[in-house]
Motif scaffolding. Structure first.
Motif, mmCIF file in Angstrom:
data_model
loop_
_atom_site.group_PDB
_atom_site.id
_atom_site.type_symbol
_atom_site.label_atom_id
_atom_site.label_comp_id
_atom_site.label_asym_id
_atom_site.label_seq_id
_atom_site.Cartn_x
_atom_site.Cartn_y
_atom_site.Cartn_z
ATOM 1 N N UNK A 31 72.126 78.797 67.331
ATOM 2 C CA UNK A 31 71.869 79.850 66.341
ATOM 3 C C UNK A 31 72.506 79.505 64.997
ATOM 4 N N UNK A 32 73.736 79.033 65.036
ATOM 5 C CA UNK A 32 74.423 78.654 63.797
ATOM 6 C C UNK A 32 73.679 77.522 63.099
ATOM 7 N N UNK A 33 73.207 76.555 63.860
ATOM 8 C CA UNK A 33 72.445 75.441 63.291
ATOM 9 C C UNK A 33 71.187 75.959 62.593
ATOM 10 N N UNK A 34 70.428 76.805 63.283
ATOM 11 C CA UNK A 34 69.187 77.334 62.713
ATOM 12 C C UNK A 34 69.458 78.093 61.415
ATOM 13 N N UNK A 88 66.108 77.744 59.233
ATOM 14 C CA UNK A 88 64.973 77.635 60.153
ATOM 15 C C UNK A 88 64.829 78.922 60.956
ATOM 16 N N UNK A 89 63.622 79.454 60.988
ATOM 17 C CA UNK A 89 63.273 80.561 61.880
ATOM 18 C C UNK A 89 62.571 79.959 63.097
ATOM 19 N N UNK A 90 62.708 80.615 64.234
ATOM 20 C CA UNK A 90 62.171 80.065 65.479
ATOM 21 C C UNK A 90 61.609 81.187 66.336
ATOM 22 N N UNK A 91 60.396 80.971 66.826
ATOM 23 C CA UNK A 91 59.766 81.940 67.718
ATOM 24 C C UNK A 91 58.635 81.248 68.448
ATOM 25 N N UNK A 136 73.481 70.547 68.891
ATOM 26 C CA UNK A 136 74.138 71.784 69.324
ATOM 27 C C UNK A 136 73.933 71.994 70.821
ATOM 28 N N UNK A 137 74.968 72.490 71.477
ATOM 29 C CA UNK A 137 74.888 72.668 72.924
ATOM 30 C C UNK A 137 74.720 74.114 73.360
#
Length: 171
Positions: free
Chosen positions: A69-72, A77-80, A62-63
């Protein structure tokens, strides 16, 4: 001038990503200068984070922020990051001082997260030093996707990060 004289107190500028179906949480330490500039996680083009995740699912990398965001969300997947604010010089994790920790338990309570992964030993060490026990889930450090971790090829990183896919996919 020493690094300590150049350190600035910064507050984490990027909101956490955690969709209602997130099964895994990936925690970094604190956003790099480039990530802070672009306003999203792992913004430095030499960081292999997005390429590694995309390779796990056999998808194009993803670029844009919207694509990331769509990929996550699609991959649960949550990310922080572990740190909410700190004194830091540039992007140097080694320079981090006086860290305050994000409300990790609060984030975990908003989604069916089953496991936590640290992107590198620094994120794990900061969690263990400042927030140990705040998350009642299995936690595991993975090799850092940072270009500074040059001893790990992208292929080795993809293999080491396979548990993220396994748990995100519900295996």
């Amino acid at each position: 001038m020493s690094g300590a004289e150049n350190a600035a107190r910064l507050v984490h500028p990027i909101a956490p990503v955690a969709g209602p179906e997130a099964r895994v949480l990936i925690l970094g330490s604190f956003p790099s200068v480039k990530s802070r500039e672009v306003g999203f996680y792992y913004g430095h083009p030499q960081n292999r984070f997005w390429r590694v995740l995309a390779a796990l699912w056999g998808e194009p990398c993803p670029g844009s922020t919207a694509e990331k965001l769509a990929f996550l969300h699609r991959r649960h997947i949550a990310l922080w990051d572990v740190i909410e604010s700190c004194e830091i010089t540039g992007s140097s994790d080694a320079s981090i001082k006086n860290a305050r920790i994000n409300d990790l338990a609060g984030l975990v309570g908003k989604a069916p997260i089953r496991s936590v992964f640290f992107n590198g030993r620094t994120a794990e060490r900061l969690y263990l030093r400042h927030a140990s026990g705040t998350i009642a889930l299995p936690c595991r450090a993975l090799p850092s996707t940072s270009p500074a971790n040059a001893g790990w090829s992208e292929a080795r990183l993809i293999a080491a990060w396979q548990p993220v896919r396994d748990l995100a996919d519900g295996m």
